[in-house]
Design a protein around this motif. Structure first.
Motif, PDB file in Angstrom:
ATOM      1  N   GLY A 195     -14.280   9.380  -9.312  1.00 24.63           N
ATOM      2  CA  GLY A 195     -14.374   8.753  -7.987  1.00 24.63           C
ATOM      3  C   GLY A 195     -13.852   7.323  -8.005  1.00 24.63           C
ATOM      4  N   LEU A 196     -14.162   6.580  -9.062  1.00 21.73           N
ATOM      5  CA  LEU A 196     -13.669   5.206  -9.164  1.00 21.73           C
ATOM      6  C   LEU A 196     -12.145   5.150  -9.322  1.00 21.73           C
ATOM      7  CD1 LEU A 196     -16.471   3.645 -11.394  1.00 21.73           C
ATOM      8  CD2 LEU A 196     -15.882   2.988  -9.042  1.00 21.73           C
ATOM      9  N   ILE A 197     -11.605   6.061 -10.126  1.00 21.68           N
ATOM     10  CA  ILE A 197     -10.147   6.109 -10.316  1.00 21.68           C
ATOM     11  C   ILE A 197      -9.454   6.440  -8.983  1.00 21.68           C
ATOM     12  CG2 ILE A 197      -8.244   7.318 -11.478  1.00 21.68           C
ATOM     13  CD1 ILE A 197      -9.810   5.422 -13.306  1.00 21.68           C
ATOM     14  N   ILE A 198      -9.985   7.426  -8.271  1.00 22.71           N
ATOM     15  CA  ILE A 198      -9.411   7.789  -6.970  1.00 22.71           C
ATOM     16  C   ILE A 198      -9.501   6.609  -6.000  1.00 22.71           C
ATOM     17  CG2 ILE A 198      -9.731   9.254  -4.935  1.00 22.71           C
ATOM     18  CD1 ILE A 198     -10.524  11.515  -6.934  1.00 22.71           C
ATOM     19  N   LEU A 199     -10.641   5.951  -5.960  1.00 25.68           N
ATOM     20  CA  LEU A 199     -10.808   4.780  -5.092  1.00 25.68           C
ATOM     21  C   LEU A 199      -9.777   3.707  -5.417  1.00 25.68           C
ATOM     22  CD1 LEU A 199     -12.378   3.128  -2.971  1.00 25.68           C
ATOM     23  CD2 LEU A 199     -13.836   2.343  -4.845  1.00 25.68           C
ATOM     24  N   GLY A 200      -9.538   3.454  -6.688  1.00 19.86           N
ATOM     25  CA  GLY A 200      -8.551   2.442  -7.097  1.00 19.86           C
ATOM     26  C   GLY A 200      -7.153   2.769  -6.595  1.00 19.86           C
ATOM     27  N   TRP A 201      -6.754   4.044  -6.678  1.00 18.98           N
ATOM     28  CA  TRP A 201      -5.424   4.431  -6.225  1.00 18.98           C
ATOM     29  C   TRP A 201      -5.336   4.463  -4.694  1.00 18.98           C
ATOM     30  CZ3 TRP A 201      -1.412   3.618  -8.867  1.00 18.98           C
ATOM     31  CH2 TRP A 201      -1.463   3.688 -10.256  1.00 18.98           C
ATOM     32  N   VAL A 202      -6.399   4.862  -4.045  1.00 19.00           N
ATOM     33  CA  VAL A 202      -6.405   4.867  -2.575  1.00 19.00           C
ATOM     34  C   VAL A 202      -6.271   3.429  -2.043  1.00 19.00           C
ATOM     35  CG1 VAL A 202      -7.848   5.314  -0.541  1.00 19.00           C
ATOM     36  CG2 VAL A 202      -7.605   7.054  -2.312  1.00 19.00           C
ATOM     37  N   ALA A 203      -6.817   2.471  -2.768  1.00 18.99           N
ATOM     38  CA  ALA A 203      -6.705   1.069  -2.355  1.00 18.99           C
ATOM     39  C   ALA A 203      -5.247   0.593  -2.370  1.00 18.99           C
ATOM     40  CB  ALA A 203      -7.552   0.179  -3.255  1.00 18.99           C
ATOM     41  N   ASN A 204      -4.390   1.302  -3.089  1.00 17.86           N
ATOM     42  CA  ASN A 204      -2.964   0.944  -3.153  1.00 17.86           C
ATOM     43  C   ASN A 204      -2.102   1.762  -2.204  1.00 17.86           C
ATOM     44  OD1 ASN A 204      -2.440  -1.117  -5.354  1.00 17.86           O
ATOM     45  ND2 ASN A 204      -3.964   0.248  -6.261  1.00 17.86           N
ATOM     46  N   TRP A 205      -2.705   2.618  -1.430  1.00 12.44           N
ATOM     47  CA  TRP A 205      -1.962   3.489  -0.525  1.00 12.44           C
ATOM     48  C   TRP A 205      -1.123   2.688   0.463  1.00 12.44           C
ATOM     49  CZ3 TRP A 205      -2.339   8.938  -0.095  1.00 12.44           C
ATOM     50  CH2 TRP A 205      -1.668   9.488   0.997  1.00 12.44           C
ATOM     51  N   ARG A 206      -1.728   1.728   1.126  1.00 16.42           N
ATOM     52  CA  ARG A 206      -1.019   0.965   2.166  1.00 16.42           C
ATOM     53  C   ARG A 206       0.145   0.143   1.611  1.00 16.42           C
ATOM     54  NH1 ARG A 206       1.544   0.890   6.432  1.00 16.42           N
ATOM     55  NH2 ARG A 206       1.428  -0.953   7.704  1.00 16.42           N
ATOM     56  N   PRO A 207      -0.043  -0.628   0.530  1.00 22.00           N
ATOM     57  CA  PRO A 207       1.127  -1.365   0.031  1.00 22.00           C
ATOM     58  C   PRO A 207       2.256  -0.438  -0.430  1.00 22.00           C
ATOM     59  CG  PRO A 207      -0.781  -1.757  -1.380  1.00 22.00           C
ATOM     60  CD  PRO A 207      -1.255  -1.005  -0.188  1.00 22.00           C
ATOM     61  N   ILE A 208       1.913   0.693  -1.006  1.00 21.20           N
ATOM     62  CA  ILE A 208       2.942   1.651  -1.416  1.00 21.20           C
ATOM     63  C   ILE A 208       3.672   2.174  -0.179  1.00 21.20           C
ATOM     64  CG2 ILE A 208       3.303   3.955  -2.409  1.00 21.20           C
ATOM     65  CD1 ILE A 208       1.023   3.254  -4.397  1.00 21.20           C
ATOM     66  N   GLU A 209       2.935   2.474   0.873  1.00 20.33           N
ATOM     67  CA  GLU A 209       3.532   2.955   2.119  1.00 20.33           C
ATOM     68  C   GLU A 209       4.464   1.902   2.727  1.00 20.33           C
ATOM     69  OE1 GLU A 209       1.902   5.305   6.007  1.00 20.33           O
ATOM     70  OE2 GLU A 209       0.721   3.614   5.308  1.00 20.33           O
ATOM     71  N   ILE A 210       4.033   0.651   2.706  1.00 20.80           N
ATOM     72  CA  ILE A 210       4.858  -0.436   3.252  1.00 20.80           C
ATOM     73  C   ILE A 210       6.165  -0.547   2.480  1.00 20.80           C
ATOM     74  CG2 ILE A 210       5.061  -2.961   3.441  1.00 20.80           C
ATOM     75  CD1 ILE A 210       2.058  -2.983   4.209  1.00 20.80           C
ATOM     76  N   PHE A 211       6.092  -0.605   1.149  1.00 21.07           N
ATOM     77  CA  PHE A 211       7.283  -0.844   0.342  1.00 21.07           C
ATOM     78  C   PHE A 211       8.197   0.376   0.215  1.00 21.07           C
ATOM     79  CE2 PHE A 211       4.591  -4.324  -1.496  1.00 21.07           C
ATOM     80  CZ  PHE A 211       5.312  -5.340  -0.903  1.00 21.07           C
ATOM     81  N   LEU A 212       7.663   1.562   0.399  1.00 22.62           N
ATOM     82  CA  LEU A 212       8.510   2.751   0.313  1.00 22.62           C
ATOM     83  C   LEU A 212       9.072   3.190   1.659  1.00 22.62           C
ATOM     84  CD1 LEU A 212       6.657   5.054  -2.264  1.00 22.62           C
ATOM     85  CD2 LEU A 212       8.669   3.611  -2.623  1.00 22.62           C
ATOM     86  N   TYR A 213       8.301   3.054   2.734  1.00 21.25           N
ATOM     87  CA  TYR A 213       8.707   3.673   3.996  1.00 21.25           C
ATOM     88  C   TYR A 213       8.746   2.751   5.210  1.00 21.25           C
ATOM     89  CZ  TYR A 213       7.450   7.725   1.202  1.00 21.25           C
ATOM     90  OH  TYR A 213       7.354   8.643   0.199  1.00 21.25           O
TER      91      TYR A 213
END
Length: 175
Positions: A132-150
């Motif tokens: 759960g902690l690992i998933i939370l850490g990656w979900v926290a990066n969802w928005r910046p990844i979305e901004i820089f990729l798309y």
């Protein structure tokens, strides 16, 4: 090679916002006129020079303000390009801040995932908390990844479109 966009108006005032209090050369284009021009530009080949032909009655074309239409188009689309470039800079700034926060959350979650599960008594609960902690850490990066990729691509494309229209050769054709 140049591509042509043609407009037909009865009065040069149809091209500009009627509620704009600024003098003619500073006025904004009418939203419908801008939308039509932008839609036409999207259908043109990307590398071609744009020419905008404005057809209007001869008496309207002879009016002194009609001679400023080319400059008004250029100013309007240059302004739109600058505003859009500002939106792109703001989005990228948000992306960098979001990435910093996301990486901080990710590193905190990975660290907590290593140390927290052994402290829990149940074996299955520890694995659940770790994952759960690992998933939370990656979900926290969802928005910046979305901004820089798309997210930045359409804004940059719109900025370039307005810049091309600002450089367009605008001619009045008396009819």
């Amino acid at each position: 090679m140049s591509s042509t966009i043609e407009l037909q108006v009865e009065k040069f005032g149809q091209l500009f916002e009627t509620f704009d209090p600024m003098p003619f050369r500073e006025r904004d284009l009418d939203r419908n006129a801008e939308e039509y021009i932008v839609d036409c530009e999207r259908q043109l080949p990307r590398g071609s020079k744009i020419r905008i032909l404005v057809h209007m009655p001869a008496e309207e074309a002879a009016h002194e303000d009609a001679r400023s239409i080319s400059m008004a188009f250029s100013r309007h689309f240059r302004y739109r390009a600058e505003v859009t470039a500002g939106s792109l800079r703001e989005l990228l700034r948000i992306g960098w801040y979001s990435l910093a926060v996301g990486l901080l959350v990710l590193s905190s979650c990975v660290t907590a995932a290593q140390f927290l599960p052994p402290l829990l008594d149940e074996r299955h609960l520890g694995a659940l908390v770790r994952e759960g902690l690992i998933i939370l850490g990656w979900v926290a990066n969802w928005r910046p990844i979305e901004i820089f990729l798309y997210d930045w691509w359409p804004i940059a494309r719109r900025r370039n479109l307005y810049a091309r229209l600002a450089e367009a050769d605008v001619k009045i054709i008396p009819s």
